[in-house]
Design an enzyme around this catalytic site. Structure first.
Site, PDB file in Angstrom:
ATOM      1  N   ALA A   1      68.821  74.530  30.906  1.00  0.00           N
ATOM      2  CA  ALA A   1      69.496  74.598  32.203  1.00  0.00           C
ATOM      3  C   ALA A   1      70.198  73.284  32.546  1.00  0.00           C
ATOM      4  CB  ALA A   1      68.487  74.936  33.296  1.00  0.00           C
TER       5      ALA A   1
ATOM      6  N   LYS B   1      65.496  97.742  40.522  1.00  0.00           N
ATOM      7  CA  LYS B   1      66.469  98.773  40.109  1.00  0.00           C
ATOM      8  C   LYS B   1      66.749  99.795  41.205  1.00  0.00           C
ATOM      9  CE  LYS B   1      62.239  99.534  38.462  1.00  0.00           C
ATOM     10  NZ  LYS B   1      61.232  98.978  37.617  1.00  0.00           N
TER      11      LYS B   1
ATOM     12  N   LYS C   1      67.923 102.887  36.375  1.00  0.00           N
ATOM     13  CA  LYS C   1      68.402 101.968  35.330  1.00  0.00           C
ATOM     14  C   LYS C   1      69.706 102.479  34.725  1.00  0.00           C
ATOM     15  CE  LYS C   1      63.624 100.611  34.475  1.00  0.00           C
ATOM     16  NZ  LYS C   1      62.393 100.940  33.767  1.00  0.00           N
TER      17      LYS C   1
HETATM   18  N1  HSE Z   1      57.588 101.392  35.597  1.00  0.00           N
HETATM   19  C1  HSE Z   1      58.565 100.828  34.740  1.00  0.00           C
HETATM   20  C2  HSE Z   1      58.352 101.375  33.348  1.00  0.00           C
HETATM   21  C3  HSE Z   1      58.464  99.331  34.753  1.00  0.00           C
HETATM   22  O1  HSE Z   1      57.344 102.039  33.118  1.00  0.00           O
HETATM   23  O2  HSE Z   1      59.191 101.177  32.496  1.00  0.00           O
HETATM   24  C4  HSE Z   1      59.707  98.652  34.300  1.00  0.00           C
HETATM   25  O3  HSE Z   1      60.819  98.995  35.046  1.00  0.00           O
END
Ligand code: HSE
Length: 420
Positions: A31, A100, A198
Site C-alpha cells: 500500500a 451483496k 452476486k
Molecule cells: N452465505 C454465503 C455462502 C457466504 O454460503 O456462500 C458468502 O457470501
C-alpha cells in the site's frame, strides 16, 4: 497512516482486523502506507472479540470521525446499510463492503453517490475469489458471452455432502450454519437469493444490466430430493446450484437454479464450500476462477485487498466499470419465460396401461421433444419416469408440468431440474 473503521465486527470483521495486523509487513509495503483499524461498531458491546480496537455501538462514532479514511461495511442487510454507506460517502470516506444484498438493490444509486470517492466490493461475490477484479479489469477488452458460477458455498457444501455421503438436507444445513458459511437467515442461501445477488452484481459489470432480484428467475435447492441426487449420480451427473448470465444477441438471461451437470465438466468438480466461476469472453475464450467463497479469512482477504488498492491508487475505476453507457449495442434482460434449456423431469405415475401415451401427447402439445426416457419401479405399484428433453422453452415446460400434475394417474408434482 491510514485509519479504518469497521461497521459490523463479526466473523469477517474480526478477520479483517487480524489480517491487517498479521500481514502488516506485506500490506504496508504494497500500500505504501501503514494501515490500522481505529474502531469497530458492534451490536453487543459485552462480547469479547479479542481485538485491541476501540469498540462502540454507535455508527456515527465512525461516520463522523474525521480521522477515519476508509469505512468497511460488514453489517449486512439492505435499508440500514444503505443509509450508513450513503452517509460515509457523503462524508468523503472511501467505502469497502462485502454486502451483496445492498448492491443487488442499490448499486447504481451508490455509484451515483460515490462519484470520485472509492467504493469497492470485491468480497461481495464469491468471497476470496477476485472475480470482480477479473471481470472489471482483466477481461475489460471482451464482450462477455457467459458467466456460469457456483457462488453459494452453503448450497455447494450441502449438495456435495448429500451426494457423496448421503447426509440429510436438515442435518447438513445445520452443519453449514455451525461452520459459519450460511447467511444469518439461511433461506437466502438455500432459496438461491444470495447467489442471485452476486449474479446481479456481476451482470452489471459484464453487461451494464440494471436488474433487481425480483426481475430474474431464482430457484434454490429446497426441492432437490435425495431421489434426484441418486439418479443424477447414477447417470454421471452432479447437481449444483448455478448462477448463470448468458448473452444472446441483444438480450441477457440471468438465472439461478439447481442444474444437472455432466460429472466430467470442470464446474461439476467444484465441491464443498468452494466457489467456481467460468467467464467466457469473445476474445479470451473461457477463463475459470476457483477458491473459497465463504468463511471469515477468505472473505476478509478480498476486503483487505480493496483497502490496499484504495490506499495505493486512490480512485481510478468507475465502481461498475463503465464510464458511459454502451451505444448501439444496448443489452436488455431476457424475460425468464423465454429462457431455453434441456430439462430433466421425474414423474411418479401409477404403473398402468395408457400412461405413456397420454403423457407423450402433452409433451407434443407443448412442443417439447423427449431425448431419453427410463422407467423405474417405485413404491405401491407406482413408477418413476425419468425423462430428459431436447432444448425446450421455459414457458412450455412450466405449462407441461402444470398439465401433468393434474392427471389422475400422476402422484404429486413432477420434479424438474434444468440440464446444463
Ligand atoms: N452465505 C454465503 C455462502 C457466504 O454460503 O456462500 C458468502 O457470501
Amino acid at each position: 497512516m491510514i485509519k479504518i473503521g469497521i461497521i459490523g465486527v463479526g466473523t469477517v470483521g474480526t478477520s479483517v482486523a487480524n489480517i491487517l495486523k498479521d500481514n502488516a509487513d506485506v500490506i504496508s509495503a504494497r500500500a505504501g502506507r501503514d494501515i490500522v483499524v481505529k474502531s469497530g461498531v458492534v451490536k453487543n458491546l459485552n462480547k469479547d472479540r479479542g481485538l485491541d480496537i476501540k469498540i462502540t455501538d454507535n455508527v456515527d462514532d465512525i461516520l463522523d470521525d474525521d480521522e477515519i479514511d476508509i469505512v468497511v461495511e460488514l453489517m449486512g442487510g439492505v435499508d440500514e446499510a444503505f443509509v450508513v454507506v450513503k452517509k460515509a460517502l457523503q462524508n468523503g470516506k472511501a467505502v469497502v463492503t462485502a454486502n451483496k444484498a445492498l448492491l443487488a438493490y442499490h448499486r447504481y444509486e451508490l455509484q451515483e453517490i460515490a462519484q470520485d470517492i472509492a467504493f469497492e466490493f470485491e468480497a461481495s461475490v464469491a468471497g476470496g475469489i477476485p472475480i470482480i477484479c477479473a471481470l472489471r479489469d482483466g477481461l475489460s477488452a471482451n464482450h462477455i458471452e457467459s458467466i456460469v458460477g457456483i457462488m453459494n458455498g452453503t448450497c455447494n457444501y450441502m449438495m456435495t455432502e448429500m451426494t457423496n455421503n448421503g447426509v440429510s438436507y436438515d442435518a447438513i444445513l445445520q452443519e453449514a450454519q455451525y461452520l459459519g458459511y450460511a447467511e444469518a437467515d439461511p433461506t437466502f442461501d438455500v432459496g438461491g437469493y444470495d447467489a442471485a445477488h452476486k449474479l446481479l452484481i456481476l451482470a452489471s459489470i459484464a453487461y451494464g444490466i440494471d436488474a433487481k432480484p425480483e426481475d430474474i428467475l431464482i430457484e434454490g435447492i429446497e426441492n432437490v430430493s435425495s431421489e434426484d441426487i441418486a439418479f443424477a449420480k447414477e447417470f454421471g451427473y452432479a447437481i449444483k446450484l448455478l448462477a448463470i448470465a448468458k448473452k444472446d444477441k441483444n438480450e441477457v438471461e440471468l438465472r439461478v437454479h439447481a442444474a444437472l451437470i455432466k460429472q466430467d465438466e470442470m464446474i461439476a468438480k467444484i465441491d464443498g464450500v468452494m466457489n467456481g466461476v467460468s467467464v467466457v469472453g469473445d476474445k479470451v475464450g473461457e477463463t475459470l476462477y476457483y477458491g473459497a467463497g465463504a468463511g471469515g479469512d477468505a472473505t476478509a482477504s478480498a476486503v483487505v485487498a480493496n483497502i490496499i488498492d484504495i490506499v495505493r491508487s486512490g480512485k481510478s475505476t468507475p465502481m461498475l466499470g463503465f464510464n458511459r453507457p454502451m451505444e448501439g449495442d444496448k443489452l436488455t434482460l431476457k424475460p425468464s419465460e423465454k429462457i431455453e434449456s434441456k430439462y430433466y423431469l421425474r414423474i411418479n405415475v401409477n404403473d398402468e396401461a395408457g400412461v405413456l401415451a397420454k403423457l407423450s401427447k402433452l409433451f407434443e402439445n407443448n412442443s417439447i421433444s423427449i431425448e431419453t426416457m427410463l422407467q423405474r419401479p417405485s413404491e405401491n405399484s407406482s413408477a418413476n419416469l425419468l425423462i430428459s428433453t431436447h432444448i425446450a422453452v421455459e414457458k412450455n415446460v412450466k405449462n407441461l408440468i402444470n398439465e401433468i400434475e393434474r392427471l389422475v394417474f400422476v402422484n404429486g408434482r413432477p420434479a424438474m431440474i434444468r440440464i446444463i
